[in-house]
Design an enzyme around this catalytic site. Structure first.
Site, PDB file in Angstrom:
ATOM      1  N   HIS A   5      55.739  15.950  37.419  1.00  0.00           N
ATOM      2  CA  HIS A   5      57.064  16.319  36.937  1.00  0.00           C
ATOM      3  C   HIS A   5      58.041  15.288  37.501  1.00  0.00           C
ATOM      4  CE1 HIS A   5      54.955  20.266  37.264  1.00  0.00           C
ATOM      5  NE2 HIS A   5      55.618  20.575  36.157  1.00  0.00           N
ATOM      6  N   ASP A  61      45.676  30.069  39.821  1.00  0.00           N
ATOM      7  CA  ASP A  61      45.533  28.619  40.006  1.00  0.00           C
ATOM      8  C   ASP A  61      44.444  28.278  41.022  1.00  0.00           C
ATOM      9  OD1 ASP A  61      47.361  27.666  38.141  1.00  0.00           O
ATOM     10  OD2 ASP A  61      49.046  27.779  39.518  1.00  0.00           O
ATOM     11  N   ASP A  90      44.992  21.605  37.203  1.00  0.00           N
ATOM     12  CA  ASP A  90      46.290  22.183  37.561  1.00  0.00           C
ATOM     13  C   ASP A  90      45.999  23.420  38.404  1.00  0.00           C
ATOM     14  OD1 ASP A  90      48.810  23.164  37.809  1.00  0.00           O
ATOM     15  OD2 ASP A  90      49.284  23.172  35.671  1.00  0.00           O
ATOM     16  N   GLU A 109      52.595  23.740  26.468  1.00  0.00           N
ATOM     17  CA  GLU A 109      51.737  24.533  27.363  1.00  0.00           C
ATOM     18  C   GLU A 109      52.136  26.008  27.302  1.00  0.00           C
ATOM     19  OE1 GLU A 109      50.778  24.977  32.128  1.00  0.00           O
ATOM     20  OE2 GLU A 109      51.310  23.004  31.320  1.00  0.00           O
ATOM     21  N   GLU A 135      45.873  26.149  29.388  1.00  0.00           N
ATOM     22  CA  GLU A 135      45.428  26.251  30.776  1.00  0.00           C
ATOM     23  C   GLU A 135      44.531  27.468  30.926  1.00  0.00           C
ATOM     24  OE1 GLU A 135      47.388  27.251  35.082  1.00  0.00           O
ATOM     25  OE2 GLU A 135      48.260  25.561  33.980  1.00  0.00           O
ATOM     26  N   HIS A 190      46.190  30.700  32.181  1.00  0.00           N
ATOM     27  CA  HIS A 190      47.244  31.230  31.325  1.00  0.00           C
ATOM     28  C   HIS A 190      46.681  32.072  30.186  1.00  0.00           C
ATOM     29  CE1 HIS A 190      50.247  27.842  32.623  1.00  0.00           C
ATOM     30  NE2 HIS A 190      49.824  28.590  33.630  1.00  0.00           N
ATOM     31  N   ASP A 233      58.805  15.944  41.092  1.00  0.00           N
ATOM     32  CA  ASP A 233      57.715  15.718  42.051  1.00  0.00           C
ATOM     33  C   ASP A 233      57.806  14.316  42.634  1.00  0.00           C
ATOM     34  OD1 ASP A 233      56.606  18.195  41.279  1.00  0.00           O
ATOM     35  OD2 ASP A 233      55.338  17.249  39.760  1.00  0.00           O
TER      36      ASP A 233
END
Length: 388
Positions: free
Chosen positions: A54, A257, A287, A181, A217, A220, A57
Site C-alpha cells: 500500500h 489471515d 496476504d 478484492e 482472498e 474472505h 506501507d
C-alpha cells in the site's frame, strides 16, 4: 520435489503482511516495525519473487515530497540489489479517520475526490516500479445502518471512481489492470462488493470492463461461508482472475489471515490443484498475518511456511492427478461427460430425441452411483501422504 522456493515459483508478499506488528482491537503491538528494505532483503533470502505494498506501507502518511522520494529511492535500491519485483500495488483507503465512511463511496464528496487523487498518485508509483496489477479493496465502503447509505447511489459513485481510474491509466499508457478484492463483514458491518460474485457482476457495468478483474482472498470468501476454489473457478471461467491472495482460514469467523495451508487444508489442496491445472500465470501472493505470539524469527518462519505449504500441496495435487486409480475413479464419476456439450446437435435434434425424454429411463439413471466417495478418499490419501 524440492520444497525450497525460488523466484520462478512467483511467490509474493505484501509489506503489510510480515510487517504486521501484532496490534489488534484488544491489544497493542508485540513486535517492532519492519523497515521495507529489511523486508525486501529477508524475503529475497527466503526465495520470494516479489513484494507488494500500500502507499502508506512504503511512504508514511503525511510525508513531505522530499521524504517520499527518499523512501522510494531506498526501496528501489533494495529491489535492484535483490532482483525482487513489484508485481502489484494498492492504496490504503481505510486506516486514516478521513475514510471512516469510505473512500470512493463516502457520503462526503470532498473525501471521494481526495481518495481518487491519493489513488492516482500511487498508480503513478506502481507503474514506475513495474507493477502490472493494481488491487482495490474497499474495506470502508459500506454501512452499519440502513438509512446511512443509498446503496444504488454508492454503486454509482463506485462505478464513477473505477471508470475515472480506467480513463487515467489508459491516458497515461500504463500497462496496468485493476483487481477488485471482495470481503464481507469487516471492518464495516455491511460492505459493498462482499464476494467474488458481487465483484464480477459489478465489473460488467464499467466502461472498460477489460481493465478490471478480481483479487479473491481465501479467508474472505470463507468468511461468507463460500467455497473458495469454486469462486476461483468462476473467476477463471470469466477470464477475470487478475490476482489472488493466499492465506488460511478456519470457517466463518473474523478474518484470521493465517499462514497459507493452516485452517482449511482440503480447500487449500483444491485451490492449488485448480491454479496449477488451469495455467494461472500470475503471482501466488500471500496476504497473511504472522500471529502476534511470534517474534521476528517466527515472522520469517511463518512466511517460509506459506511457500513451503504451497509447494507441498502442488506436489500432492500433481501426484493425485497422475495416479492411475484416480484417473479410473474420475471416469467412474463421469467427469469426462461433464466436459461434453449437452446438446451439440442443437435444439431441434434435442426436441426430436425420444431417448432424451419420452424413452428416458428415469429409474435406471437414478439408481446409478456416482462413485464420488471413492474419488474423494483417494484425494484424502494423497493429501495425507498415504499415496504417491
Amino acid at each position: 520435489m524440492s520444497y525450497q522456493p525460488t523466484p520462478e515459483d512467483r511467490f509474493t508478499f505484501g509489506l503489510w503482511t510480515v510487517g504486521w506488528q501484532g496490534r489488534d482491537p484488544f491489544g497493542d503491538a508485540t513486535r517492532r516495525a519492519l523497515d521495507p528494505v529489511e523486508t525486501v532483503q529477508r524475503l529475497a533470502e527466503l526465495g520470494a519473487h516479489g513484494v507488494t505494498f500500500h502507499d502508506d506501507d512504503l511512504i508514511p502518511f503525511g510525508s513531505s515530497d522530499t521524504e517520499r522520494e527518499s523512501h522510494i529511492k531506498r526501496f528501489r535500491q533494495a529491489l535492484d540489489a535483490t532482483g525482487m519485483t513489484v508485481p502489484m500495488a494498492t492504496t490504503n483507503l481505510f486506516t486514516h479517520p478521513v475514510f471512516k465512511d469510505g473512500a470512493f463511496t463516502a457520503n462526503d464528496r470532498d473525501v471521494r475526490r481526495y481518495a481518487l487523487r491519493k489513488t492516482i498518485r500511487n498508480i503513478d508509483l506502481a507503474a514506475e516500479l513495474g507493477a502490472k496489477t493494481y488491487v482495490a479493496w474497499g474495506g470502508r465502503e459500506g454501512a452499519e445502518s440502513g438509512a446511512a447509505k443509498d446503496v444504488r447511489s454508492a454503486l454509482d459513485r463506485m462505478k464513477e471512481a473505477f471508470d475515472l481510474l480506467g480513463e487515467y491509466v489508459t491516458s497515461q499508457g500504463y500497462v496496468l489492470r485493476f483487481a477488485i478484492e471482495p470481503k464481507p463483514n469487516e471492518p464495516r458491518g455491511d460492505i459493498l462488493l462482499p464476494t467474488v460474485g458481487h465483484a464480477l457482476a459489478f465489473i460488467e457495468r464499467l466502461e472498460r470492463p477489460e481493465l478490471y478483474g478480481v483479487n479473491p482472498e481465501v479467508g474472505h470468501e470463507q468468511m461468507a461461508g463460500l467455497n473458495f476454489p469454486h469462486g476461483i473457478a468462476q473467476a477463471l471461467w470469466a477470464g477475470k482472475l487478475f490476482h489472488i491472495d493466499l492465506n488460511g482460514q478456519s470457517g466463518i469467523k473474523y478474518d484470521q489471515d493465517l499462514r497459507f495451508g493452516a485452517g482449511d487444508l482440503r480447500s487449500a489442496l483444491w485451490m492449488v490443484d485448480l491454479l496449477e491445472s488451469a495455467g494461472y500465470e500470475g503471482p501466488r501472493h500471500f496476504d497473511f498475518k504472522p500471529p502476534r505470539t511470534e517474534d521476528l524469527d517466527g515472522v520469517w518462519a511463518s512466511a517460509a511456511g506459506c511457500m513451503r505449504n504451497y509447494l507441498i500441496l502442488k506436489e500432492r495435487a500433481a501426484a493425485f492427478r497422475a495416479d492411475p486409480e484416480v484417473q479410473e475413479a474420475l471416469r467412474a464419476s463421469r467427469l469426462d461427460q461433464l466436459a461434453q456439450p449437452t446438446a451439440a446437435d442443437g435444439l431441434e435434434d434435442l426436441l426430436a430425441d425420444r431417448a432424451a425424454f419420452e424413452d428416458f429411463d428415469v429409474e435406471a439413471a437414478a439408481a446409478r452411483g456416482m462413485a464420488f466417495e471413492r474419488l474423494d478418499q483417494l484425494a484424502m490419501d494423497h493429501l495425507l501422504g498415504a499415496r504417491g
